[in-house]
Write an enzyme that holds these catalytic residues in place. Structure first.
Site, short mmCIF file in Angstrom:
data_model
loop_
_atom_site.label_atom_id
_atom_site.label_comp_id
_atom_site.label_asym_id
_atom_site.label_seq_id
_atom_site.Cartn_x
_atom_site.Cartn_y
_atom_site.Cartn_z
N CYS A 145 -0.91 -0.75 -3.74
CA CYS A 145 -1.65 -1.84 -4.38
C CYS A 145 -2.96 -1.37 -5.01
O CYS A 145 -3.12 -1.39 -6.21
CB CYS A 145 -1.95 -2.92 -3.36
N1 SAJ Z 1 -9.63 2.36 2.09
C1 SAJ Z 1 -10.81 3.09 2.11
N2 SAJ Z 1 -11.96 2.47 2.48
C2 SAJ Z 1 -11.98 1.14 2.82
C3 SAJ Z 1 -10.75 0.41 2.78
C4 SAJ Z 1 -9.59 1.04 2.42
O1 SAJ Z 1 -10.83 4.29 1.81
O2 SAJ Z 1 -13.05 0.63 3.17
C5 SAJ Z 1 -8.40 3.03 1.68
C6 SAJ Z 1 -7.30 2.95 2.72
O3 SAJ Z 1 -7.38 4.05 3.61
C7 SAJ Z 1 -6.04 3.02 1.87
C8 SAJ Z 1 -6.46 2.32 0.59
O4 SAJ Z 1 -7.89 2.33 0.56
O5 SAJ Z 1 -5.70 4.34 1.57
C9 SAJ Z 1 -5.97 0.88 0.48
O6 SAJ Z 1 -6.25 0.22 1.71
P1 SAJ Z 1 -6.25 -1.40 1.71
O7 SAJ Z 1 -6.20 -1.88 3.09
O8 SAJ Z 1 -7.36 -1.89 0.87
O9 SAJ Z 1 -4.94 -1.71 0.89
P2 SAJ Z 1 -3.42 -2.02 1.32
O10 SAJ Z 1 -2.65 -1.59 0.11
O11 SAJ Z 1 -3.02 -1.51 2.62
O12 SAJ Z 1 -3.37 -3.58 1.46
C10 SAJ Z 1 -4.05 -4.30 0.52
C11 SAJ Z 1 -4.53 -5.54 1.23
N3 SAJ Z 1 -5.61 -5.12 2.09
C12 SAJ Z 1 -6.56 -5.90 2.56
O13 SAJ Z 1 -6.79 -6.99 2.09
C13 SAJ Z 1 -7.35 -5.39 3.72
C14 SAJ Z 1 -4.84 -6.48 0.15
O14 SAJ Z 1 -5.76 -5.92 -0.75
C15 SAJ Z 1 -3.58 -6.87 -0.55
O15 SAJ Z 1 -3.11 -8.05 0.08
C16 SAJ Z 1 -2.52 -5.82 -0.50
O16 SAJ Z 1 -3.16 -4.57 -0.56
C17 SAJ Z 1 -1.61 -6.03 -1.68
O17 SAJ Z 1 -0.43 -6.16 -1.40
O18 SAJ Z 1 -2.08 -6.14 -2.80
#
Ligand code: SAJ
Length: 444
Positions: free
Chosen positions: A285
């Site tokens: 995503c």
């Molecule tokens: N990450 C960081 N620092 C942060 C947060 C995340 O480096 O502070 C990294 C993570 O390790 C990962 C990537 O970013 O590699 C994405 O992590 P994420 O949790 O933001 O994304 P996804 O793809 O696991 O899930 C997200 C959902 N996450 C949250 O809302 C917490 C949301 O954005 C969406 O519902 C989903 O993608 C989607 O399906 O679009």
């Protein structure tokens, strides 16, 4: 009766018939795409007693769903078994099954091509297959994340090539998935859901359908609005993660501890939200969806500079980790060429088995190209098909034999105290060693 009244009466009949079937739960649902969005969705609909047919071109997925064998982490094995045993769920790769359903939900991937442009070929091919089987009175809803305009400008014309008209003969909406893989608190059922229709009747039908299995449904004025809402959500994350990464890059130069700075900043009780630096941004995503909006905005002669900049910063984090590794080994007079390096964690984020778009894979490639002796340990991922390598057992000997251990994913089940005790040098890109005091630890 005037022509207008006849049309309205037919329109109302088509809509009211569907609404009645939704309300008395006699609708049958077809879910196209049985991945991390489609399968949880299918389970939620069957759990409220609806008959659901899962459709996927992947015969292995079809076979597993048909016998209730789960393969998606966010789905409980017993739940799938239970709804299959109750006869509520069937699965097929045959799209003609769509003729038997009342609601069609599209949950296929929306990736980027190698030039970071939207690749809608799954959505387009599925839309053509739906058009071949479309029936009067059906509701079609796109769940896949995409740029604003996809539902109305791409899907609607394809479906109307069937000769049926959206909003009167069938209904068309967009309701973006909001799955957060690994999130134990929010599931498909209790995550409020945006719903936008191509017209008022489509919104009415979609809102009624989604309310059957989701607590809070948030109607918006159009499918385009719904599409932009979701892309904004993911852009919000990408930009804030990139800001945390950029602060980490600056702190590296200023010899400051970015984790101390962010921890202190997040003590502010309002007006801030925790985001942390890392080795890069993975998953299906955040590294992908915002570029759908960046691409669409150009049609309006508008540059989404935040999206471009965030993507650029996040994509360069694996190289920054590689640079830190090189400097760390150099400080102990060890060349990278031939150095034995153990990577801890290759999943794209903690406690998941998913490694798609994982930045750890980029770090691995960089180290291999530099002729380091690289192995990995990930308790959730026993094998990496991309490199045809298996996860190394995490033993004291393996730790002691490594010139450097780099923590790229912070799975909670790993004993980081033991890692630090046994290793000679640890580069921690996730602050997984938080609370462990040792001069062996180098933080991102
Ligand atoms: N990450 C960081 N620092 C942060 C947060 C995340 O480096 O502070 C990294 C993570 O390790 C990962 C990537 O970013 O590699 C994405 O992590 P994420 O949790 O933001 O994304 P996804 O793809 O696991 O899930 C997200 C959902 N996450 C949250 O809302 C917490 C949301 O954005 C969406 O519902 C989903 O993608 C989607 O399906 O679009």
């Amino acid at each position: 009766m005037l022509q207008e009244e006849i049309i309205n009466k037919t329109l109302n009949t088509t809509l009211t018939t569907l609404l009645e079937k939704i309300q008395n739960k006699t609708i049958k649902v077809g879910v196209i795409g049985l991945g991390y969005v489609g399968l949880p969705f299918l389970v939620e609909k069957a759990k409220v007693g609806l008959h659901v047919v899962g459709i996927d071109r992947n015969e292995e997925r079809v076979r597993k769903v048909a016998i209730g064998e789960n393969y998606i982490e966010d789905v409980h094995d017993n739940e799938l078994k239970d709804i299959v045993a109750k006869g509520l769920v069937t699965a097929t790769s045959d799209m003609s099954a769509l003729r038997e359903v009342d609601v069609i939900v599209i949950c296929v991937p929306t990736p980027l091509d190698k030039n970071l442009c939207p690749d809608l070929h799954y959505v387009i091919s599925v839309s053509h297959l739906i058009a071949e089987n479309l029936k009067v009175g059906q509701l079609v809803s796109l769940e896949s994340t995409t740029y604003p305009g996809t539902t109305e400008e791409i899907i609607q014309p394809i479906l109307e090539s069937s000769g049926l008209k959206a909003g009167s003969d069938f209904f068309l909406a967009h309701s973006p998935e909001r799955v957060d893989p690994g999130n134990k608190r929010y599931s498909t059922h209790n995550t409020n859901k945006i719903v936008g229709g191509v017209d008022a009747s489509s919104l009415k039908a979609a809102e009624s359908f989604y309310r059957l299995a989701i607590k809070d449904v948030v109607p918006v004025s159009s499918a385009k609005v719904a599409e932009l809402v979701k892309i904004y959500e993911n852009t919000f994350r990408s930009v804030n993660i990139a800001l945390a990464n950029e602060i980490a890059l600056l702190c590296d130069r200023m010899k400051l501890n970015v984790w101390e700075i962010l921890d202190a900043a997040f003590t502010k009780p309002f007006g801030i939200m925790p985001f942390f630096p890392g080795p890069g941004v993975g998953g299906h995503c955040i590294p992908i969806d915002p570029h759908y909006l960046e691409w669409k905005a150009k049609e309006y002669h508008f540059d989404m500079r935040f999206i471009a900049l965030a993507g650029e910063i996040n994509r360069k984090m694996p190289n920054f980790v590689f640079d830190k590794i090189t400097r760390a080994l150099n400080n102990v007079k060890k060349p990278l060429n031939g150095a034995s390096i153990l990577m801890l964690g290759v999943a794209y984020k903690s406690n998941l088995t998913d490694h798609r778009e994982s930045p750890a894979l980029d770090v691995y490639r960089l180290l291999k190209n530099a002729k380091a002796e690289v192995q990995y340990h990930d308790p959730k991922i026993p094998y990496l098909e991309e490199f045809d390598i298996h996860s190394t057992k995490l033993t004291d000997d393996v730790l002691r034999a490594s010139d450097l251990v780099v923590i790229t994913t912070n799975h909670t089940e790993v004993d980081y105290q033991q890692v630090v005790s046994m290793a000679s040098l640890v580069l921690d890109t996730r602050n997984a060693t938080r609370g462990i005091e040792s001069d062996k630890i180098i933080l991102l």
